[in-house]
Design a protein around this motif. Structure first.
Motif, mmCIF file in Angstrom:
data_model
loop_
_atom_site.group_PDB
_atom_site.id
_atom_site.type_symbol
_atom_site.label_atom_id
_atom_site.label_comp_id
_atom_site.label_asym_id
_atom_site.label_seq_id
_atom_site.Cartn_x
_atom_site.Cartn_y
_atom_site.Cartn_z
ATOM 1 N N UNK A 1 -11.041 10.362 -10.559
ATOM 2 C CA UNK A 1 -10.622 9.376 -9.671
ATOM 3 C C UNK A 1 -9.409 9.965 -9.220
ATOM 4 N N UNK A 2 -9.062 9.616 -8.040
ATOM 5 C CA UNK A 2 -7.803 10.017 -7.214
ATOM 6 C C UNK A 2 -6.843 8.612 -7.388
ATOM 7 N N UNK A 3 -5.727 8.905 -8.114
ATOM 8 C CA UNK A 3 -4.742 7.744 -8.072
ATOM 9 C C UNK A 3 -3.479 8.115 -7.534
ATOM 10 N N UNK A 4 -2.594 7.251 -7.653
ATOM 11 C CA UNK A 4 -1.102 7.489 -7.285
ATOM 12 C C UNK A 4 -0.601 8.330 -8.208
ATOM 13 N N UNK B 1 -11.930 -9.145 -5.630
ATOM 14 C CA UNK B 1 -11.723 -8.657 -7.034
ATOM 15 C C UNK B 1 -10.602 -7.796 -7.570
ATOM 16 N N UNK B 2 -9.918 -7.236 -6.530
ATOM 17 C CA UNK B 2 -8.803 -6.303 -6.694
ATOM 18 C C UNK B 2 -7.629 -6.909 -6.054
ATOM 19 N N UNK B 3 -7.595 -8.033 -5.882
ATOM 20 C CA UNK B 3 -6.523 -8.671 -5.122
ATOM 21 C C UNK B 3 -5.266 -9.074 -5.980
ATOM 22 N N UNK B 4 -5.262 -8.845 -7.215
ATOM 23 C CA UNK B 4 -4.248 -9.093 -8.066
ATOM 24 C C UNK B 4 -3.559 -7.824 -8.486
ATOM 25 N N UNK B 5 -4.184 -6.708 -8.213
ATOM 26 C CA UNK B 5 -3.399 -5.513 -8.539
ATOM 27 C C UNK B 5 -1.753 -5.333 -8.099
ATOM 28 N N UNK B 6 -1.054 -4.450 -8.934
ATOM 29 C CA UNK B 6 0.371 -4.212 -8.369
ATOM 30 C C UNK B 6 0.323 -3.290 -7.255
ATOM 31 N N UNK B 7 1.623 -2.990 -6.807
ATOM 32 C CA UNK B 7 1.677 -2.155 -5.573
ATOM 33 C C UNK B 7 1.066 -0.680 -6.017
ATOM 34 N N UNK B 8 1.490 -0.272 -7.402
ATOM 35 C CA UNK B 8 1.116 1.260 -7.597
ATOM 36 C C UNK B 8 -0.566 1.001 -7.770
ATOM 37 N N UNK B 9 -1.225 0.291 -8.153
ATOM 38 C CA UNK B 9 -2.664 0.283 -8.367
ATOM 39 C C UNK B 9 -3.325 0.151 -6.993
ATOM 40 N N UNK B 10 -2.670 -0.851 -6.186
ATOM 41 C CA UNK B 10 -3.013 -0.796 -4.735
ATOM 42 C C UNK B 10 -3.268 0.522 -4.116
ATOM 43 N N UNK B 11 -2.096 1.207 -4.081
ATOM 44 C CA UNK B 11 -2.201 2.539 -3.685
ATOM 45 C C UNK B 11 -3.440 3.541 -4.284
ATOM 46 N N UNK B 12 -3.400 3.358 -5.784
ATOM 47 C CA UNK B 12 -4.227 4.226 -6.321
ATOM 48 C C UNK B 12 -5.846 3.822 -5.821
ATOM 49 N N UNK B 13 -6.116 2.663 -5.747
ATOM 50 C CA UNK B 13 -7.251 2.049 -5.190
ATOM 51 C C UNK B 13 -7.624 2.705 -3.697
ATOM 52 N N UNK B 14 -6.602 2.506 -2.862
ATOM 53 C CA UNK B 14 -7.055 3.037 -1.538
ATOM 54 C C UNK B 14 -7.362 4.549 -1.572
ATOM 55 N N UNK B 15 -6.311 5.343 -2.358
ATOM 56 C CA UNK B 15 -6.584 6.797 -2.468
ATOM 57 C C UNK B 15 -7.922 7.132 -2.983
ATOM 58 N N UNK B 16 -8.334 6.354 -4.003
ATOM 59 C CA UNK B 16 -9.684 6.738 -4.765
ATOM 60 C C UNK B 16 -10.726 6.360 -3.724
ATOM 61 N N UNK B 17 -10.627 5.532 -3.108
ATOM 62 C CA UNK B 17 -11.764 5.013 -2.250
ATOM 63 C C UNK B 17 -12.205 6.172 -1.033
#
Length: 496
Positions: A370-373, A405-421
């Motif tokens: 996976x690609x994450x922050x 489903x991912x609306x409660x992620x914190x800012x760092x996890x938000x970025x990780x989700x976007x990068x991974x997608x």
């Protein structure tokens, strides 16, 4: 015991056994219908898709376009097929009988004769009279239908394959807010009567798409229990009839419209109905399971509606999530599947003969990374908002929206989700997890709670696949993606 008496009892036993076997066969062959869309960056391989249909008791499927892969895979499968023609093709088909003849030969006759595909319907266009289209297809839809029907007859398929038009429920309305007041929309009333008369003369059904979820989505005051099949808190009383759910009321509004115009016995198919699982607070697995299980139970019990007790064919929308559909109507558009994009199960369902839903088998994935922050990256890095916007411009970030489903992620996890997608959408291409030194690769699954960090299907190529299937959301443009990623970047900035 005499020989004749023993023979009689043996015959009686055989008759009973044959009857039981036949009953079992009838029960076993009672199936379901669904839509199989193709707007996916990494589509499920067609052979696996067909096996998924069969394993779960689907014996009818609607395709939005005549795509070679799914059609070939459906050959000799025992699954009946409705194959679609996109709205963009209505004009050339309306203007030329020869164009219709060519289309039928290439996309119907060939697949029937060469591959053994059991094509039963051709869906000419998809909801072409939507008000949002502003009459774009009003003059071409009926001529296209006529020409396709003529082409089917010329090909010797007029009895076997029926041409029809999938229509949105907005082609009819009611003046008194009751189903009994149903009639066709005044601006297309005469056209609708002409089309229905033509369908009736050719032994074809009318196809209507009904979406209780959209009623709830459009009106925050809509009584939520009325959208499902087990709620009675907000009934609608229409004379001696009491309606406890919007699907029955909507369907019977159509039946009333047909009766008013002299087509009371017209066969009707519900071409699309379902519930999404993400992209909106009301689009969640709990509600989707509640709605779709109630729908399946109705189908399997053979239940109709007060005005039409005989049950219609109902095509569940839809089989799989589609991550490249337009999100103009809402982020939920990419999440209508009863399965995730890869055929994994979202929620428990009892299918035909109360068998539990089963997942797709034999799916091959890209590598488990996976690609994450990066842990070393800072949330205050000025490149972060632009990097997220870039990632979500090319990949599906709808699960990050409010109430998703991912609306409660914190800012760092938000970025990780976007990068991974983004990383997954380009097949984990070398160098694609490189966002201004903000990202890093990991072999540890970052999924948390209801939020899935995807790994895509290995399609066998590193060239991003573009799909042309025309599913329900093709009525809207693509501009909303831009505003979505801007909103996501703003959210990230506000959380810092």
């Amino acid at each position: 015991m005499g020989q004749g008496q023993g023979h009689s009892r043996t015959m009686t036993w055989l008759v009973l056994m044959v009857g039981l076997v036949l009953q079992g066969l009838v029960a076993e062959t009672q199936g379901l219908a669904c839509n199989w869309g193709s707007r996916a960056s990494h589509p499920l391989p067609p052979e696996i898709g067909v096996k998924l249909l069969k394993d779960n008791g689907f014996d009818k499927v609607k395709l939005f376009e005549a795509e070679a892969g799914p059609l070939k895979a459906l050959g000799n499968s025992g699954i009946q097929v409705m194959v679609g023609i996109p709205n963009e093709m209505l004009q050339p088909l309306a203007g030329s009988v020869q164009a219709a003849i060519n289309w039928v030969y290439q996309n119907v006759s060939t697949y029937i004769s060469k591959y053994g595909v059991d094509i039963r319907y051709v869906a000419v266009g998809n909801e072409p009279f939507l008000k949002t289209y502003k009459n774009l297809y009003v003059t071409t839809t009926f001529p296209a239908l006529q020409n396709v029907q003529a082409a089917l007859i010329k090909a010797g398929l007029g009895m076997q394959v029926k041409a029809t038009i999938p229509l949105n429920a907005d082609v009819y309305q009611t003046q008194n807010d009751l189903p009994s007041g149903g009639n066709f929309r005044s601006d297309i009333h005469d056209l609708m009567v002409s089309i229905i008369s033509f369908l009736s003369n050719n032994g074809a059904p009318i196809v209507i798409n009904i979406y209780p979820f959209l009623s709830l989505y459009a009106d925050p005051n809509f009584p939520i229990n009325y959208a499902f099949f087990d709620g009675t808190s907000s009934p609608v009383v229409d004379g001696s009839i009491v309606y406890t759910n919007v699907l029955e009321a909507n369907f019977d509004t159509l039946i009333a419209a047909l009766e008013k115009n002299g087509f009371g016995s017209m066969p009707v198919i519900i071409g699309e109905v379902g519930w999404p699982t993400d992209g909106d607070p009301n689009a969640n697995a709990e509600y989707a399971r509640r709605f779709n299980q109630g729908l399946i139970n109705r189908i399997m019990s053979g239940k109709g509606t007060p005005r039409r007790p005989s049950p219609p064919d109902i095509y569940l929308f839809s089989l799989l999530d589609e991550d490249t559909k337009s999100i103009d109507p809402g982020n939920f558009e990419r999440h209508w599947g009863i399965y995730y994009y890869d055929g994994t199960i979202k929620y428990a369902l009892n299918m035909t003969n109360s068998r539990s839903i089963v997942p797709a088998k034999g799916v091959k994935y890209l590598s488990r990374r996976w690609c994450v922050m990066s842990p070393q990256a800072s949330l205050s890095d000025p490149n972060l908002p632009g990097s997220i916007s870039y990632a979500c411009s090319y990949a599906d970030c709808t699960s990050l929206g409010y109430g998703s489903s991912c609306g409660n992620l914190d800012a760092r996890a938000n970025a990780s989700y976007a990068f991974n997608m983004y990383y997954q959408s380009v097949d984990q291409r070398q160098g694609s997890c490189s966002f201004n030194n903000l990202s890093a690769l990991t072999a540890i699954d970052p999924s948390m709670g209801s939020c899935r960090f995807e790994i895509m299907i290995d399609t066998g190529t590193h060239d991003k696949k573009t799909t042309s299937g025309s599913s329900r959301s093709s009525r809207w443009g693509l501009g909303t993606a831009f505003w979505f990623v801007l909103g996501l970047s703003s959210l990230l900035i506000r959380t810092n």
